[in-house]
Design an enzyme around this catalytic site. Structure first.
Site, short mmCIF file in Angstrom:
data_model
loop_
_atom_site.label_atom_id
_atom_site.label_comp_id
_atom_site.label_asym_id
_atom_site.label_seq_id
_atom_site.Cartn_x
_atom_site.Cartn_y
_atom_site.Cartn_z
N ALA A 251 44.18 14.68 53.73
CA ALA A 251 44.99 13.99 52.71
C ALA A 251 45.19 14.69 51.37
CB ALA A 251 44.41 12.61 52.47
N PRO B 226 46.04 17.12 48.26
CA PRO B 226 45.84 16.34 47.03
C PRO B 226 46.44 14.94 47.06
CG PRO B 226 47.56 17.97 46.72
CD PRO B 226 47.01 18.20 48.10
N LYS C 230 51.44 13.22 50.30
CA LYS C 230 51.93 12.50 51.48
C LYS C 230 51.21 11.16 51.63
CE LYS C 230 53.23 16.84 53.60
NZ LYS C 230 52.41 17.77 52.79
N CYS D 261 53.20 23.85 56.25
CA CYS D 261 54.11 24.56 55.35
C CYS D 261 54.05 26.04 55.71
CB CYS D 261 53.79 24.30 53.88
SG CYS D 261 52.08 24.57 53.42
#
Ligand code: SAM
Length: 321
Positions: free
Chosen positions: A105, A107, A110, A237
């Site tokens: 989770a 930082p 999302k 990413c």
């Protein structure tokens, strides 16, 4: 500061935190502050609403928000457009019975997006194994007023999927550590310290990517063991097929996927209007490419990104692009 010339072609993305106000209110607020709805690249004071993510606003890349009261109070979150895709695709339940897991989770961009899509209702378990990043996550969740989130400083792989409270989770977001090779601007909140591939030689890079892929696959297979899981979104990413299409392929072939009948969700359920899909050459079944979403840091005015969505027990007909 932009670390890449491509960064100047990326608008300043601002996600409206709908736990605190509406997008309509945000648009009115910025209009009253002197901004005008227009092409965000036309002037420093232009902004627009995103066509794919309704709660996302696009400002000029030179616009600064760190001193904006709305940023300081959690009413807006600076989050790249592509990074808003995973929670949108997961489409978590928004009733008081919903149970959702964000497995990796910190930082917390999302996580806070999921919490907003859940309307602050139900339960969202947010796991983070790194202590320092866990503390950043906690700060973010307080700032964004995510009241339905229970953050836990734990390794997701150590969680027993049959633990009664977690066993009820129907939706799981998996955005694990990756090479970060898609990141072209310095949105530090997206990065995991030390995970960027900056100067690796080819061989070293390949070895590093393979190690990451092994870990990423392990995470997906673990998520598939949660007995109520209906939907798992896996994102990175990274621009490398090794961490994206190849991991998805291996996950689909895994014992866990076969046992629970996990398949890829069809294109119609995975941002169908987004043009860039998975790489066919990275897949054993090229028709799966249409189920996958990619963002190109060169052409899409976002960071490089990849999103996939596994669903349990449905028959999928893949459309050919
Ligand atoms: N989803 C986050 C966001 O949008 O703000 C970014 C997640 S970052 C790419 C990956 C995070 O997963 C890192 O904070 C890392 O410490 C954490 N992580 C990696 N492996 C983990 C594990 N096995 N269990 C829990 N957290 C893990």
């Amino acid at each position: 500061c932009p670390s890449d010339e491509r960064a100047v072609r990326i608008p300043r993305y601002v996600r409206v935190n709908t736990l605190l106000w509406t997008t309509r209110e945000a648009i009115r607020y910025y209009t009253e502050k002197g901004f005008q709805i227009s092409d965000p690249f036309s002037t420093n004071k232009a902004f627009a609403q995103d066509e794919h993510i309704p709660d996302l606003l696009l400002f000029n890349p030179r616009a600064q928000f760190h001193n904006d009261i709305c940023y300081k109070t959690g009413k807006i979150i600076l989050q790249d457009k592509a990074s808003c895709f995973p929670a949108t695709v997961l489409a978590p339940p928004s009733d008081e019975h919903g149970v959702v897991i964000d497995a990796t989770a910190a930082p917390g961009n999302k996580t806070s997006h999921l919490s907003a899509l859940m309307g602050g209702k139900g339960k969202l378990y947010a796991f983070e194994r790194d202590k320092r990043r866990f503390s950043t996550l906690k700060t973010m969740l307080v700032k964004a007023t995510c009241k339905n989130v229970e953050a836990v400083n734990v390794d997701f792989l150590s969680i027993d999927p049959l633990t009664p409270k977690y066993a009820k989770a129907t939706h799981i977001l998996l955005d694990p550590s990756c090479s970060g090779s898609g990141i072209v601007n310095r949105l530090d909140h997206l990065l995991e310290t030390g995970k960027l591939l900056l100067t690796f030689q080819n061989e070293e890079q390949e070895e590093r990517l393979n190690k990451l892929a092994t870990f990423q696959l392990m995470m997906i297979k673990h998520a598939m063991k949660f007995p109520s899981a209906q939907k798992i979104v896996y994102s990175t990413c990274s621009i490398h097929a090794t961490e994206n299409e190849r991991v998805v392929c291996e996950a689909l072939k895994s014992e866990e996927a076969q046992k629970e009948n996990f398949k890829l969700a069809p294109r119609k359920d995975v941002l169908p209007q987004w043009h860039r899909r998975g790489l066919r050459e990275g897949l054993d079944s090229p028709e799966h490419a249409s189920s996958l979403v990619r963002c190109s840091p060169d052409s899409d005015a976002t960071n490089g990104f990849f999103v996939s969505c596994f669903v349990k027990g449905t028959q999928v007909t893949h459309s050919v692009d």
